[in-house]
Every structure is written in structure tokens, then in C-alpha cells.
Design an enzyme around this catalytic site. Structure first.
Site, PDB file in Angstrom:
ATOM      1  N   ALA A 194      17.060 -25.491  17.791  1.00 48.07           N
ATOM      2  CA  ALA A 194      15.916 -25.720  18.766  1.00 48.07           C
ATOM      3  C   ALA A 194      15.775 -26.925  19.227  1.00 48.07           C
ATOM      4  CB  ALA A 194      14.573 -24.977  18.068  1.00 48.07           C
ATOM      5  N   ASP A 195      15.818 -27.954  18.502  1.00 52.36           N
ATOM      6  CA  ASP A 195      15.730 -29.338  19.270  1.00 52.36           C
ATOM      7  C   ASP A 195      16.877 -29.653  20.322  1.00 52.36           C
ATOM      8  OD1 ASP A 195      13.296 -29.965  17.846  1.00 52.36           O
ATOM      9  OD2 ASP A 195      14.490 -30.953  16.186  1.00 52.36           O
ATOM     10  N   ILE A 196      18.077 -29.198  19.854  1.00 50.73           N
ATOM     11  CA  ILE A 196      19.147 -29.271  20.392  1.00 50.73           C
ATOM     12  C   ILE A 196      19.112 -28.759  21.894  1.00 50.73           C
ATOM     13  CG2 ILE A 196      21.852 -29.327  20.615  1.00 50.73           C
ATOM     14  CD1 ILE A 196      21.769 -29.512  17.841  1.00 50.73           C
ATOM     15  N   SER A 240      16.483 -30.462  23.940  1.00 46.46           N
ATOM     16  CA  SER A 240      17.086 -31.397  24.686  1.00 46.46           C
ATOM     17  C   SER A 240      17.820 -31.560  25.897  1.00 46.46           C
ATOM     18  CB  SER A 240      17.960 -32.342  23.654  1.00 46.46           C
ATOM     19  OG  SER A 240      19.413 -31.816  23.403  1.00 46.46           O
TER      20      SER A 240
END
Length: 394
Positions: free
Chosen positions: A167-169, A172
Site C-alpha cells: 500500500a505504501d509503495i 508513493s
């Protein structure tokens, strides 16, 4: 070759992964990214191992192509220095909890008074609005709430998170895309803007075919392990030594696959002619395939199926993945000179015929560029930097 964002300056107030990695992409494209943390640091990712001579390898993965300064934004003196930096910058990226920037007195409404063209990108777990907006949201929580974990893992096991902060990637990439889009819009209108990015929004939007199946047919996808909800054969199979992933994603590929396995008759078997047939009789098909694949080793099958143009790959651990000739040939790993010595990092995957994407700087240590940045941008003399530092403002 001049990089496309060579004239853009980004102030990166963010921590952990999604927003810092988004700022890193902008740095890869040439932006001058200045990472700002309070004296003593605030990024818990710096404490996550394993470590290379005291430097977190987790932190290293999201912070190349940046300069680092320390600044106490809670103090009036530090805030004034920050406003001076804003006036010389184009973008501010932050991922504090909703409302924190306002409490600090440096929210978008304040910053646009200082510089009307400023672009502020806020990244939070749940966004700036809605009933959950004030709650913290880390990647595994987002994976759980978005439905991603429920479709990941074996049907016999509990829901499983993806092995990287996915989810972070994904977020980003949206950080970089949103900022570049806002810059383009400012080029046309002269106006900056506020970007409100939510990890939950991004991960739900990334549920793609799973979400579409439910929204349009009511189908709730099930955990299938390494199989697929809609396609067969489309899964991991065990060979004579290692596992391989095979994706015979349409009827034509299945016939090629069957022929490569020495069983072209499967392509005319009434159980396997169409994808719908194969899904219906998937258990029968898998048993037949497994019997054949165990007769040869993984490398042999990869060669055979690749020659037949059937999508296939060995299930690698990270060492095997990074040692692949394909990754080496494409420059997927870089050796960079860091304060602690040489570090190895993954390179940007962006490759354009007319776009210069390069790593100019290794990830910085905390406050590494205090003197350089404050002297260069604010004409603060070396003695002035020292005084600010003595007063714990830097």
C-alpha cells in the site's frame, strides 16, 4: 541531458515509507529534494534493521537523491526558517496525522499566503476528511481494511498480508504522479494546490478486477493461494526441484502450454477447451499438470515453456531475484558512495529514450546538509548555523 525536474525544489517533511519514497521518485527525476526532520530525528524507519554500519537498510531504500537538514518546526525561529525555505521551493510533502500541519501553523492556507504557487501534498492513512481521518494508518492496517489481505494467502489459512509494504509503495507512485500533475497544472494556471492522498483510497482503487467483479456481479473473491479466481492454469506448480509460476492466461496460451508439456490432446479435451471449462475442472487439470512437471527440473521447464512463449518464471528468493542476468543487464542495482562507505541500492526502473533518470546522491544521514542548504538557500553564515544548532533549533 537536463533532468525534467531540475528546476523544482521539494521540501520533504515525511517519515516511514509512502511519502518519502514518492519524494525519492521526484529526486530521481532531478528535483532538489530537501528532507527536513527535527533535531534528533523523527523517522522510526531509521530504527528498523537490518543495519549497515548503523544505517537502517529500510531507510536507505526510500531516501536516495535527497539532502537532509534538521529544523525545529515547533519553535518560532525554526518556523521562520521553514517559511524562508518555502519561498524558495515548489512543493511540500508531509505525512503527519490530519490536523498536525495546522497545529504547527504551517498548513496549506498559511503556506500559500507565503507563496501562492506552492504545492502541498499530504499523505495519510485515511485522508483529510471522513470519519477515520484522525486515525493513524500503517500499511498492514490498510492491507486489511482494503480487502487485499482477504484475497491473499491459502484458503486453509488466515488472511495474509503481502510481504512488502505494498500500500505504501503504490501510494508513493501516486505521490510522484500527483505532484508532477500539479506542477504541470501550475505551468498553465500559475496556481499551486493542495493534494490529499489516502493510503486506503489508493489501495482500494488498486483492488482492480477483484473490486470490479463485486461491483458488477456481486462476486466476492476468495483466497486461492497461488491459483487465480478467474483463470486456469494460472498458479505456482512444483517441478522436480523448485517451484515455478505458470500463467496460461487464454485459450491459445493453454494449447501452447499443453503442447510444450507433450500433451497437445489437452487442448481438445472437452474439460479444458475454454477458460470457463478449465476453471470448472481445475482440480483435474492441476493433477495432470503436476504429474508432468515433476519429471523435469525447474530450469528445464522454464527453458521449454519460454521457447513456447508461455509466461513462466521460477519462484525466486530475493538473492536469486537480484542475481538474474536480466536484472543485471538492465542496471537494476546501483553501488553508491555513502557516509558509511559503499551501499548497494535498487535503481529507478524508469527508462526513457529522452529522459535522464539517475542517482546523484546516496540517502543522507540526519542533518548531513545543514550547513550546505542553509548557506546556499538562505545565506545563513556558518556561524549562524552553529548558533541555531547550539540552541537545538537544527
Amino acid at each position: 541531458m537536463i533532468q525534467p525536474l531540475h528546476d523544482i525544489r521539494v521540501l520533504d517533511l515525511s517519515r516511514v515509507y509512502a511519502a518519502p519514497a514518492g519524494a525519492m521518485i521526484l529526486g530521481d527525476l532531478g528535483a532538489d529534494v530537501i528532507r527536513i526532520e527535527p533535531p534528533g530525528g523523527s523517522d522510526s524507519m531509521r530504527d528498523w534493521g537490518p543495519f549497515l554500519k548503523g544505517e537502517s537498510t529500510y531507510y536507505l531504500s526510500a531516501n536516495r537523491n535527497k539532502r537532509s537538514v534538521t529544523l525545529d518546526l515547533k519553535s518560532e525561529e525554526g518556523k521562520l526558517l521553514f517559511f524562508d525555505l518555502v519561498e524558495k521551493s515548489d512543493v511540500v510533502i508531509e505525512n503527519f496525522k490530519a490536523g498536525t500541519m495546522k497545529k504547527l501553523g504551517i498548513d496549506y492556507d498559511v503556506l500559500k499566503e507565503k507563496k501562492p504557487g506552492i504545492i502541498v501534498c499530504s499523505v495519510t492513512g485515511f485522508g483529510q476528511t471522513g470519519p477515520l481521518s484522525e486515525l493513524p494508518g500503517f500499511d498492514p492496517v490498510i492491507q486489511a481494511m482494503s480487502g487485499l489481505m482477504d484475497v491473499t494467502g491459502s484458503p486453509q489459512d488466515v488472511a495474509t498480508k503481502v510481504g512488502i509494504p505494498i500500500a505504501d509503495i503504490i501510494t508513493s507512485v501516486y505521490v510522484a504522479l500527483s505532484v508532477v500533475t500539479a506542477i504541470r497544472q501550475r505551468d498553465m494556471s500559475g496556481e499551486g494546490q493542495y493534494i490529499d492522498l489516502s493510503l486506503l483510497d489508493v489501495q482500494v482503487a488498486s483492488m482492480a478486477n477483484v473490486a470490479s467483479a463485486y461491483l458488477n456481479t456481486g462476486m466476492i473473491s476468495e483466497r486461492k493461494g497461488n491459483q487465480h479466481n478467474n483463470v486456469a492454469p494460472y498458479q505456482v506448480f512444483q517441478t522436480g526441484d523448485f517451484a515455478i509460476m505458470i500463467c496460461a492466461g487464454n485459450d491459445g496460451l493453454f494449447r501452447k502450454f499443453a503442447a510444450a508439456l507433450g500433451h497437445p490432446e489437452w487442448g481438445n479435451d472437452s474439460r479444458f477447451i475454454t477458460n470457463n471449462d478449465r476453471k470448472k475442472y481445475e482440480n483435474d487439470l492441476v493433477i495432470l499438470i503436476e504429474e508432468v512437471l515433476k519429471k523435469k527440473k525447474s530450469d528445464q521447464w522454464v527453458d521449454i515453456l519460454s521457447d513456447a512463449k508461455v509466461p513462466v518464471g521460477r519462484v525466486n528468493n530475493i538473492q536469486q531475484a537480484l542475481d538474474q542476468e536480466q536484472i543485471i543487464a538492465r542496471g537494476g542495482i546501483e553501488n553508491l558512495l555513502h557516509e558509511v562507505g559503499e551501499v548497494k541500492l535498487l535503481a529507478s526502473p524508469l527508462k526513457h529514450s529522452g529522459l535522464n533518470v539517475k542517482t546523484r546522491m546516496a540517502p543522507p544521514t540526519l542533518g548531513q546538509h545543514n550547513e550546505e542548504v542553509f548557506q546556499e538557500l538562505l545565506d545563513l553564515k556558518k556561524e549562524g548555523v552553529a548558533i541555531f544548532k547550539e540552541n537545538n533549533l537544527l
